[in-house]
Motif scaffolding. Sequence first.
Motif, mmCIF file in Angstrom:
data_model
loop_
_atom_site.group_PDB
_atom_site.id
_atom_site.type_symbol
_atom_site.label_atom_id
_atom_site.label_comp_id
_atom_site.label_asym_id
_atom_site.label_seq_id
_atom_site.Cartn_x
_atom_site.Cartn_y
_atom_site.Cartn_z
ATOM 1 N N LEU A 277 12.183 10.811 -18.016
ATOM 2 C CA LEU A 277 12.270 9.778 -16.997
ATOM 3 C C LEU A 277 11.163 9.900 -15.952
ATOM 4 O O LEU A 277 10.894 8.948 -15.223
ATOM 5 C CB LEU A 277 13.636 9.843 -16.296
ATOM 6 N N GLY A 278 10.559 11.075 -15.879
ATOM 7 C CA GLY A 278 9.538 11.299 -14.868
ATOM 8 C C GLY A 278 10.116 11.466 -13.479
ATOM 9 O O GLY A 278 9.417 11.297 -12.477
ATOM 10 N N THR A 279 11.401 11.838 -13.402
ATOM 11 C CA THR A 279 12.061 12.013 -12.103
ATOM 12 C C THR A 279 11.988 13.452 -11.601
ATOM 13 O O THR A 279 12.270 13.706 -10.430
ATOM 14 C CB THR A 279 13.541 11.595 -12.193
ATOM 15 N N LEU A 280 11.641 14.385 -12.471
ATOM 16 C CA LEU A 280 11.580 15.793 -12.102
ATOM 17 C C LEU A 280 10.226 16.381 -12.486
ATOM 18 O O LEU A 280 9.710 16.101 -13.569
ATOM 19 C CB LEU A 280 12.694 16.586 -12.802
ATOM 20 N N TYR A 281 9.682 17.218 -11.621
ATOM 21 C CA TYR A 281 8.418 17.907 -11.874
ATOM 22 C C TYR A 281 8.565 19.379 -11.490
ATOM 23 O O TYR A 281 9.154 19.704 -10.455
ATOM 24 C CB TYR A 281 7.277 17.285 -11.050
ATOM 25 N N ASN A 282 8.040 20.277 -12.356
ATOM 26 C CA ASN A 282 8.057 21.692 -11.991
ATOM 27 C C ASN A 282 6.682 22.098 -11.461
ATOM 28 O O ASN A 282 5.656 21.553 -11.867
ATOM 29 C CB ASN A 282 8.498 22.575 -13.159
ATOM 30 N N ILE A 283 6.687 23.040 -10.527
ATOM 31 C CA ILE A 283 5.445 23.494 -9.903
ATOM 32 C C ILE A 283 4.811 24.537 -10.814
ATOM 33 O O ILE A 283 5.361 25.620 -10.994
ATOM 34 C CB ILE A 283 5.686 24.068 -8.492
ATOM 35 N N VAL A 284 3.675 24.212 -11.392
ATOM 36 C CA VAL A 284 3.072 25.015 -12.456
ATOM 37 C C VAL A 284 2.615 26.375 -11.924
ATOM 38 O O VAL A 284 1.858 26.458 -10.942
ATOM 39 C CB VAL A 284 1.881 24.258 -13.077
ATOM 40 N N GLY A 285 3.084 27.425 -12.580
ATOM 41 C CA GLY A 285 2.647 28.775 -12.229
ATOM 42 C C GLY A 285 3.264 29.328 -10.966
ATOM 43 O O GLY A 285 2.867 30.393 -10.501
ATOM 44 N N PHE A 286 4.274 28.638 -10.413
ATOM 45 C CA PHE A 286 4.853 29.057 -9.145
ATOM 46 C C PHE A 286 6.170 29.806 -9.329
ATOM 47 O O PHE A 286 7.145 29.580 -8.618
ATOM 48 C CB PHE A 286 5.026 27.850 -8.223
ATOM 49 N N GLN A 287 6.196 30.718 -10.306
ATOM 50 C CA GLN A 287 7.341 31.603 -10.408
ATOM 51 C C GLN A 287 7.440 32.408 -9.111
ATOM 52 O O GLN A 287 6.421 32.800 -8.547
ATOM 53 C CB GLN A 287 7.190 32.563 -11.591
ATOM 54 N N THR A 288 8.652 32.659 -8.658
ATOM 55 C CA THR A 288 8.767 33.285 -7.347
ATOM 56 C C THR A 288 9.994 34.171 -7.231
ATOM 57 O O THR A 288 11.004 33.946 -7.909
ATOM 58 C CB THR A 288 8.808 32.210 -6.239
ATOM 59 N N LYS A 289 9.892 35.173 -6.366
ATOM 60 C CA LYS A 289 11.043 36.008 -6.015
ATOM 61 C C LYS A 289 11.411 35.828 -4.544
ATOM 62 O O LYS A 289 12.172 36.607 -3.984
ATOM 63 C CB LYS A 289 10.758 37.482 -6.320
ATOM 64 N N MET A 290 10.866 34.772 -3.896
ATOM 65 C CA MET A 290 11.266 34.477 -2.527
ATOM 66 C C MET A 290 12.730 34.061 -2.485
ATOM 67 O O MET A 290 13.254 33.445 -3.412
ATOM 68 C CB MET A 290 10.413 33.338 -1.952
ATOM 69 N N LYS A 291 13.389 34.382 -1.385
ATOM 70 C CA LYS A 291 14.752 33.915 -1.188
ATOM 71 C C LYS A 291 14.743 32.401 -1.001
ATOM 72 O O LYS A 291 13.732 31.802 -0.618
ATOM 73 C CB LYS A 291 15.371 34.615 0.020
ATOM 74 N N TYR A 292 15.882 31.770 -1.273
ATOM 75 C CA TYR A 292 15.937 30.310 -1.312
ATOM 76 C C TYR A 292 15.461 29.668 -0.011
ATOM 77 O O TYR A 292 14.679 28.707 -0.024
ATOM 78 C CB TYR A 292 17.361 29.848 -1.632
ATOM 79 N N GLY A 293 15.927 30.154 1.130
ATOM 80 C CA GLY A 293 15.532 29.567 2.393
ATOM 81 C C GLY A 293 14.039 29.648 2.615
ATOM 82 O O GLY A 293 13.410 28.687 3.088
ATOM 83 N N ALA A 294 13.451 30.777 2.261
ATOM 84 C CA ALA A 294 12.008 30.953 2.408
ATOM 85 C C ALA A 294 11.248 30.030 1.475
ATOM 86 O O ALA A 294 10.181 29.506 1.839
ATOM 87 C CB ALA A 294 11.630 32.411 2.136
ATOM 88 N N GLN A 295 11.770 29.790 0.276
ATOM 89 C CA GLN A 295 11.080 28.914 -0.670
ATOM 90 C C GLN A 295 10.899 27.515 -0.104
ATOM 91 O O GLN A 295 9.809 26.939 -0.175
ATOM 92 C CB GLN A 295 11.853 28.838 -1.985
ATOM 93 N N THR A 296 11.955 26.941 0.423
ATOM 94 C CA THR A 296 11.841 25.573 0.928
ATOM 95 C C THR A 296 10.840 25.498 2.076
ATOM 96 O O THR A 296 10.058 24.539 2.165
ATOM 97 C CB THR A 296 13.219 25.058 1.385
ATOM 98 N N GLN A 297 10.837 26.507 2.946
ATOM 99 C CA GLN A 297 9.894 26.503 4.065
ATOM 100 C C GLN A 297 8.453 26.635 3.585
ATOM 101 O O GLN A 297 7.562 25.889 4.020
ATOM 102 C CB GLN A 297 10.228 27.643 5.027
ATOM 103 N N VAL A 298 8.210 27.585 2.689
ATOM 104 C CA VAL A 298 6.837 27.849 2.248
ATOM 105 C C VAL A 298 6.321 26.722 1.362
ATOM 106 O O VAL A 298 5.182 26.253 1.529
ATOM 107 C CB VAL A 298 6.764 29.209 1.517
ATOM 108 N N PHE A 299 7.112 26.235 0.423
ATOM 109 C CA PHE A 299 6.631 25.215 -0.499
ATOM 110 C C PHE A 299 6.419 23.872 0.194
ATOM 111 O O PHE A 299 5.614 23.055 -0.260
ATOM 112 C CB PHE A 299 7.572 25.067 -1.683
ATOM 113 N N ARG A 300 7.125 23.628 1.287
ATOM 114 C CA ARG A 300 6.908 22.386 2.029
ATOM 115 C C ARG A 300 5.650 22.444 2.879
ATOM 116 O O ARG A 300 5.288 21.449 3.522
ATOM 117 C CB ARG A 300 8.135 22.064 2.873
ATOM 118 N N MET A 301 4.960 23.574 2.885
ATOM 119 C CA MET A 301 3.641 23.655 3.505
ATOM 120 C C MET A 301 2.569 23.044 2.607
ATOM 121 O O MET A 301 1.455 22.775 3.049
ATOM 122 C CB MET A 301 3.280 25.116 3.788
ATOM 123 N N ILE A 302 2.900 22.825 1.329
ATOM 124 C CA ILE A 302 1.940 22.253 0.393
ATOM 125 C C ILE A 302 1.747 20.775 0.711
ATOM 126 O O ILE A 302 2.725 20.017 0.781
ATOM 127 C CB ILE A 302 2.437 22.427 -1.061
#
Length: 445
Positions: A277-302
Amino acid sequence: MEPIHIIGAGLAGSEAAWQAARLGVPVILHEMRPAKGTFAHKTGDCAEMVCSNSFRSDDDVMNAVGQLHWEMRAAGGLIMAMADRHKLPAGGALAVDREAFSAAVTQALQAEPLIRIVPGEITDLPQDGNWIVATGPLTSNALAQAIRSVTGTEALAFFDAIAPIVHADTIDMTVAWEQSRYDKGETEAERRAYINCPMTRDQYEAFIDALLAADKTEFHEGETAGYFDGCLPIEVMAERGRDTLRHGPMKPVGLTNAHKPHEKAYAVVQLRRDNALGTLYNIVGFQTKMKYGAQTQVFRMIPGLENASFARLGGIHRNSFLNSPTLLDDRMRLRQRPNLRFAGQVTGVEGYVESAAMGLLAGRMAAAQALGRDLPPPAPTTAMGALVNHITGGAEAKTFQPMNVNFGLFPPLDEMRSGRKGRKDRYPAYTQRAKEDFAAWLAAQ
């Protein structure tokens, strides 16, 4: 005829069951999901893809994993057939709609008269019968203990990470643009298969600072396993040097900003379509061990993801695998208990395709045994043969680590065949030789 029992309906177990049934041998496929799940799986479907939705390069001339695709197709592989049916635009890669893909694999197995799927966890290893253990890197604790008791050794382990998935309608396309690197792809859709988010130098430096400072998942005491280099968390890459990501998954080469074509990005984050459907996209190569709260903060800097909504955040888990060079023979049987074959990622191969390929071999070998025959592995000049040769004796046992298929596992070419030593000549010679030798292996069965 006594059935083959297969533990685990992941990519390897599903392929093993399909191959054996197609050779006329009944199969009982045991799967503990959904009654007993894992943190990574979301459904009870067979062959569920829990990390990326990509089978990587589909180039069967210049790429070893593309050659492995070719061999699996030539052998009538179910995994490749369903991947082709549910393919998504991804440039030169073979990416799939993961939910539709696993649902199709499940339906195909359920429709096969010689396959019976039995729900429930297997917690011990039988003394007799014809069994394939294809439980993957998230083998249940009870079965893992049973494996340790039989092998007399601790399974090795490493940590694997999962990349986050973003809802497409929350990506700011006034900042981001669609383009495959170097405009790869035969169709316009393939040439626009990725969404790209550009960064200036200041934005990149701020992102790296936030990444390094973010709260990370801490391992439990005694968990000292390393990472598989092909799936490193982005934080680990950043710790190796501030420019590591810019020369890795965030490299800006081969991309032109559609909004600012004359402005070269300092770094680029790519997202790949995750469903049809093209409704979901994964961030290529962005495997992470950040905690969930930190992920949303850091990835929204992109840039372009400032208001991103995440369908799934990243995570990290412990993967277990056997020291196969010391434990398995070239028929993928456990030396101490030859009624047991192992297949998939638990054998020490890395990657969806490699895991499924080991399932294909195990299924055919187990079926041959049931039919009163012996099936040797393909020649080590083939992609499958190179992998099974590596895990069952080619690798150094003391330093054994999970391995993707690559041309370094193939026997060297002779002078007449290789010609010049450049990749443009050498890689096609590898794949041509592999195709000939794999076709001969199939014809001999």
